[in-house]
Design a protein around this motif. Structure first.
Motif, PDB file in Angstrom:
ATOM      1  N   VAL A  42       0.814  -1.212   0.000  1.00 55.26           N
ATOM      2  CA  VAL A  42       0.000   0.000   0.000  1.00 55.26           C
ATOM      3  C   VAL A  42       0.853   1.271   0.000  1.00 55.26           C
ATOM      4  O   VAL A  42       0.412   2.318  -0.492  1.00 55.26           O
ATOM      5  CB  VAL A  42      -0.954   0.005   1.217  1.00 55.26           C
ATOM      6  N   ASN A  43       2.050   1.170   0.514  1.00 57.04           N
ATOM      7  CA  ASN A  43       2.976   2.297   0.674  1.00 57.04           C
ATOM      8  C   ASN A  43       2.428   3.652   0.209  1.00 57.04           C
ATOM      9  O   ASN A  43       2.468   3.994  -0.980  1.00 57.04           O
ATOM     10  CB  ASN A  43       4.276   1.954  -0.072  1.00 57.04           C
ATOM     11  N   VAL A  44       1.962   4.429   1.156  1.00 61.48           N
ATOM     12  CA  VAL A  44       1.283   5.682   0.792  1.00 61.48           C
ATOM     13  C   VAL A  44       2.214   6.717   0.173  1.00 61.48           C
ATOM     14  O   VAL A  44       1.755   7.685  -0.423  1.00 61.48           O
ATOM     15  CB  VAL A  44       0.573   6.332   2.011  1.00 61.48           C
ATOM     16  N   ASN A  45       3.521   6.525   0.361  1.00 60.43           N
ATOM     17  CA  ASN A  45       4.439   7.538  -0.170  1.00 60.43           C
ATOM     18  C   ASN A  45       4.781   7.325  -1.637  1.00 60.43           C
ATOM     19  O   ASN A  45       5.317   8.213  -2.289  1.00 60.43           O
ATOM     20  CB  ASN A  45       5.734   7.551   0.646  1.00 60.43           C
ATOM     21  N   SER A  46       4.452   6.136  -2.141  1.00 65.42           N
ATOM     22  CA  SER A  46       4.850   5.899  -3.524  1.00 65.42           C
ATOM     23  C   SER A  46       3.825   6.472  -4.493  1.00 65.42           C
ATOM     24  O   SER A  46       2.651   6.632  -4.169  1.00 65.42           O
ATOM     25  CB  SER A  46       5.028   4.401  -3.757  1.00 65.42           C
ATOM     26  N   LYS A  47       4.310   6.786  -5.661  1.00 66.09           N
ATOM     27  CA  LYS A  47       3.434   7.358  -6.696  1.00 66.09           C
ATOM     28  C   LYS A  47       2.588   6.244  -7.335  1.00 66.09           C
ATOM     29  O   LYS A  47       2.645   5.101  -6.948  1.00 66.09           O
ATOM     30  CB  LYS A  47       4.305   8.006  -7.776  1.00 66.09           C
ATOM     31  N   GLY A  48       1.835   6.610  -8.298  1.00 62.89           N
ATOM     32  CA  GLY A  48       1.043   5.604  -9.004  1.00 62.89           C
ATOM     33  C   GLY A  48      -0.313   5.395  -8.349  1.00 62.89           C
ATOM     34  O   GLY A  48      -0.551   5.823  -7.219  1.00 62.89           O
ATOM     35  N   VAL A  49      -1.192   4.750  -9.071  1.00 59.13           N
ATOM     36  CA  VAL A  49      -2.533   4.484  -8.564  1.00 59.13           C
ATOM     37  C   VAL A  49      -2.611   3.002  -8.210  1.00 59.13           C
ATOM     38  O   VAL A  49      -2.264   2.156  -9.021  1.00 59.13           O
ATOM     39  CB  VAL A  49      -3.595   4.823  -9.632  1.00 59.13           C
ATOM     40  N   LEU A  50      -3.031   2.733  -6.991  1.00 61.90           N
ATOM     41  CA  LEU A  50      -3.131   1.335  -6.585  1.00 61.90           C
ATOM     42  C   LEU A  50      -4.592   0.961  -6.390  1.00 61.90           C
ATOM     43  O   LEU A  50      -5.313   1.605  -5.620  1.00 61.90           O
ATOM     44  CB  LEU A  50      -2.385   1.110  -5.263  1.00 61.90           C
ATOM     45  N   ILE A  51      -5.041  -0.056  -7.085  1.00 59.34           N
ATOM     46  CA  ILE A  51      -6.368  -0.617  -6.810  1.00 59.34           C
ATOM     47  C   ILE A  51      -6.128  -2.042  -6.325  1.00 59.34           C
ATOM     48  O   ILE A  51      -5.681  -2.914  -7.063  1.00 59.34           O
ATOM     49  CB  ILE A  51      -7.295  -0.570  -8.028  1.00 59.34           C
ATOM     50  N   LEU A  52      -6.399  -2.221  -5.031  1.00 54.30           N
ATOM     51  CA  LEU A  52      -6.032  -3.457  -4.352  1.00 54.30           C
ATOM     52  C   LEU A  52      -7.291  -4.294  -4.131  1.00 54.30           C
ATOM     53  O   LEU A  52      -8.280  -3.789  -3.616  1.00 54.30           O
ATOM     54  CB  LEU A  52      -5.394  -3.056  -3.012  1.00 54.30           C
TER      55      LEU A  52
END
Ligand SMILES: Nc1ncnc2c1ncn2[C@@H]1O[C@H](COP(=O)(O)OP(=O)(O)OP(=O)(O)O)[C@@H](O)[C@H]1O
Ligand SMILES: [Mg+2]
Length: 508
Positions: A42-52
């Motif tokens: 989930v790493n909130v600091n990384s860029k990109g869009v995550l749909i988990l």
């Protein structure tokens, strides 16, 4: 340090705001371990869009994990939304649009319950325009159809960099890889975690009593690390301390299909007494879907000659029922569905033979089809609850179709028109909700004798039948109406205040 202080302040302010954080399980176990696994993903600091995508069987803890994660991460996002019960909500007419409206109102933190969305396409445009402005954090809980994700988070490129979305589902197949980029299976609890959760519910502490340790371990192995089963079965054994009782319970567990949640839940249901079963089924079939408060349910059930305070206490102690915010009754879907299935099993083929009817179409078929309605034992049908959907024609029912239902206790006929004499309404009726009653005049010459609650809110009634319903008569009646809802529109009733309890209903 300063940053930490600010974080904790922000957190406290956020807690005060609606929509966050959410109540998680009473005795959460194993969540930290799962957070550890998810932290990197989930790493909130990384860029990109995550749909988990969280997937796993019913009752395994997907919603619980999603809520806990939401609470943990929500401080990092200004725009956020937890959309619950998607499977259920989207079954209703206009369900997808109202889910979109909820998402939009959360994301804009508007106080209103949401603007009206014309159609799914329009909803998508609105969500996209909001989601493209800044990162959002969304949980879509309990999805069971591709259309639901398409309407709420149809593509990763709708969203701003840094967006995090969690979708939970029982069925991994409904999550397309083109939308969901990471899958996470929510698995059973480990044996020590399961034993801990079970012990919390069975003994009120995190490990079993020494003398029952062996039995507890075996039970945990048989329930297969399913939190809901552990919760319900643990609560079932809470007041039992004798070795024989445990042996008995174990024996029952050994007989069920391996890891069958429904079977475990049934053991707990079967151990209820008749009254508890009755209240449980009323709540499962009707009250939870009406988001009824404990207080109102008690009032209605007491009118039915039951002892609801104690019964509701028993059901909550057995973890079959929970009381959530504002005193609202809540049941886990799996438990509610078990209750409904018990009623359906009374007679699979003929709804008119069942003790309770809640499906609008089934009710209408039963009531409208004179042939079947008179051929079967409609008196079995103790409770009917049709309801109106938006933009639908008013349904008219013949009052004669109630003649056979001599045991009818609870009747909800909101926004329905009745045709025929009211003497056909069963005298045994205890609770009648007829919101939006289209009549101008109070319909009953003589109210059903045992009627305790008459709810005619949102109706068009402006006058009483003067002659029959004099003040004297109402006072003389054996069981006068004790609570009439929304009668403030009736000036003539003000003089009845002594016999009719207006109580708090009058306020809303
Ligand atoms: N980690 C946990 N610790 C303690 N209790 C838990 C945990 N996970 C789930 N539970 C309890 O188990 C029950 C079922 O969990 P939950 O509702 O999260 O399951 P689910 O996977 O979302 O099920 P469904 O597919 O039916 O929606 C809840 O009552 C919850 O309180
Ligand atoms: Mg769930």
């Amino acid at each position: 340090d300063e940053a930490e202080l600010i974080q904790s302040l922000v957190k406290r302010i956020l807690t005060k705001l609606k929509n966050t954080p959410l109540g998680v399980a009473k005795y959460p176990v194993g969540l930290e371990r799962r957070f550890e696994e998810l932290k990197r993903i989930v790493n909130v600091n990384s860029k990109g869009v995550l749909i988990l995508g969280f997937h796993g069987m019913g009752g395994i803890g997907k919603t619980t994990l999603a809520k806990a994660l939401y609470n943990k991460l929500v401080v990092h996002f200004r725009r956020r939304s937890f959309v619950p019960k998607i499977r259920e909500a989207s079954r209703m007419e206009g369900g997808l649009e109202s889910l979109q409206a909820k998402l939009i109102s959360n994301l804009t933190s508007s106080k209103e319950s949401g603007q009206r969305i014309e159609n799914v396409g329009a909803g998508i445009d609105l969500i996209r325009s909001l989601a493209f402005e800044e990162p959002v954090f969304i949980v879509l809980d309990d999805v069971d159809d591709l259309r639901q994700i398409k309407a709420l988070a149809g593509s990763r490129d709708w969203f701003y960099e840094g967006t995090r979305i969690i979708v939970t589902t029982r069925d991994k197949e409904v999550l397309p890889e083109s939308i969901v980029n990471v899958f996470y299976e929510v698995k059973e609890l480990t044996s020590p975690e399961a034993l801990q959760l079970f012990s919390f519910h069975a003994f009120g502490r995190d490990q079993p009593n020494k003398s029952l340790k062996g039995a507890a371990e075996e039970i945990v192995a048989l329930t297969g690390g399913l939190p809901l089963a552990l919760e319900v079965f643990g609560s079932f054994l809470y007041d039992k301390r004798r070795a024989e009782e445990w042996r008995d319970a174990l024996q029952k567990l050994r007989w069920i299909r391996p890891q069958s949640l429904q079977d475990v839940l049934m053991i707990s249901f079967n151990a209820l007494d008749d009254q508890e079963k009755c209240v449980f089924l009323d709540i499962a079939c009707f009250f939870v879907q009406m988001t009824m408060t404990r207080e109102d349910a008690i009032y209605i059930l007491r009118g039915c000659g039951l002892n609801p305070e104690i019964t509701i206490k028993v059901l909550t102690a057995k973890s079959l029922l929970k009381i959530i915010e504002d005193g609202i009754l809540w049941m886990h879907d799996q438990i509610r569905d078990m209750g409904r299935e018990i009623v359906q099993r009374e007679n699979y083929d003929h709804p008119s033979m069942r003790s309770r009817l809640w499906d609008r179409n089934e009710i209408l078929t039963v009531l409208k089809n004179k042939k079947s309605a008179f051929a079967y034992f409609i008196e079995m049908c103790k409770t009917c609850f049709p309801w109106k959907q938006d933009n639908e024609e008013v349904v008219t029912l013949q009052t004669t179709c109630f003649t056979r239902m001599v045991d009818l206790r609870l009747l909800q006929i909101n926004h329905v028109a009745l045709d025929g004499g009211f003497e056909h309404i069963p005298a045994e009726l205890k609770w009648l909700q007829w919101k939006g009653c289209p009549l101008k005049t109070f319909p009953f010459d003589n109210c059903p004798q045992d009627l305790g609650v008459l709810d005619l809110s949102e109706s068009k009634i402006t006058s009483m039948r003067e002659r029959r319903h004099s003040k004297k008569q109402v006072q003389k009646e054996k069981n006068p109406l004790t609570r009439v809802r929304f009668f403030s529109c009736l000036p003539s009733l003000n003089s009845f205040k002594k016999s009719i309890k207006f109580s708090r209903w009058q306020k809303n």
